[in-house]
Enzyme design. Sequence first.
Site, short mmCIF file in Angstrom:
data_model
loop_
_atom_site.label_atom_id
_atom_site.label_comp_id
_atom_site.label_asym_id
_atom_site.label_seq_id
_atom_site.Cartn_x
_atom_site.Cartn_y
_atom_site.Cartn_z
N HIS A 74 31.86 -34.95 -54.83
CA HIS A 74 31.46 -33.57 -54.53
C HIS A 74 31.54 -33.26 -53.04
O HIS A 74 31.55 -32.09 -52.65
CB HIS A 74 30.06 -33.27 -55.10
N ASP B 248 31.22 -39.33 -59.65
CA ASP B 248 30.98 -38.69 -58.35
C ASP B 248 31.38 -39.61 -57.19
O ASP B 248 30.64 -39.76 -56.22
CB ASP B 248 29.52 -38.28 -58.21
N SER C 82 25.00 -37.32 -48.58
CA SER C 82 25.93 -37.66 -49.65
C SER C 82 27.05 -38.55 -49.16
O SER C 82 27.72 -38.25 -48.16
CB SER C 82 26.55 -36.39 -50.24
#
Length: 356
Positions: free
Chosen positions: A93, A124, A205
């Site tokens: 993402h 992911d 992230s």
Amino acid sequence: MRRASGLRTGVVALAVLTPLSGCGGPTAKVRNVKATASPSSTVSGGGVADQIQTRYEQVVQTVLPSVVQITTDLGEGSGVVYDNQGHIVTNAHVVAGAHRFEVTQSSGGKPLKGTLVGAFNADDLAVIKVTGGSLHAARFGDSGPLKVGQIVMAMGNPLGLSGSVTQGIVSALGRTVTSKAEGPFPGATVADAIQTSAAINPGNSGGALVTLTGDVIGIPSAAAIDPELGGAAQGIGFAIPSRTVNRIAPQLIKSGKVTSSGRAALGVMIRAIVDDTGRPTGVGVVRVAKGGPADKAGIQPGDTITAVNGTPTPSPSALAEVLARLQPGATVKVDILRPDGAKKSVQVTLGQLPNS
């Protein structure tokens, strides 16, 4: 640009989750806080305390140079240097829909241009590659032996503050965390996620979750948001386990795609089915892969999948969570509702999820 979306997990009852890529700008808003130490808050030196302090410092000095900031034309995130050929692991993402990638080392310096090697949205995970610079590969350990209560540190670039480190513990293991589709990112369901109390925020992230031995055992990917307060739920974050990273990343590096995901699949294209009040009631089958598991079991377009092995599947995310806990080759009972209202149960031998 901040990239965020609602995520949910079937194991955290009153929380939604948000991906940790992106931030509002290169600088976070902070305030100075002056504190006065009281005698009771003073820690004396020597012994175990000094040993732990030294260990923290050693791990940061060893691992932090392997954690980078990734800036794209859509937002920001973090990454971890995977090998000495310039490959960097991050979240899918973080890079979804982006065309420009710049990598900045924790020590600063001129950003390095990167290229996307490949992404596997289902877990992911993604890999980008840079040339030049003095990147040092991190040591990816085995997340399998992790214990609840084990001390860990999260390293990344939260809110644009490069090279940030927080500490906490492993709060739980084996969580299943599902993200909703947003923009070019179709969402993901991460099985066996690591829950941690180490503070993680937007921009974390793709960073590193690290043990006191200096092993990267997870990639932070989501943090919980309290839906009532509309803000972060303190101390609830989730990371993709290194066992998953070590299975997926080498495949992306080798060919840019994943051919052995280890993820169970039915072989169907689906959509959400809701009743007149908007309440989800099942998963509608739009298309069935010819010769795939569902096709062999007699599932047809127009059918509605209502349960797998007795677990209700009122939504696509619920179905994804059930499948994430199963293995390819397993035979499961799938309850379906025909277009004419007839109910039927079929036995399906699960296949393997292809590259997304």
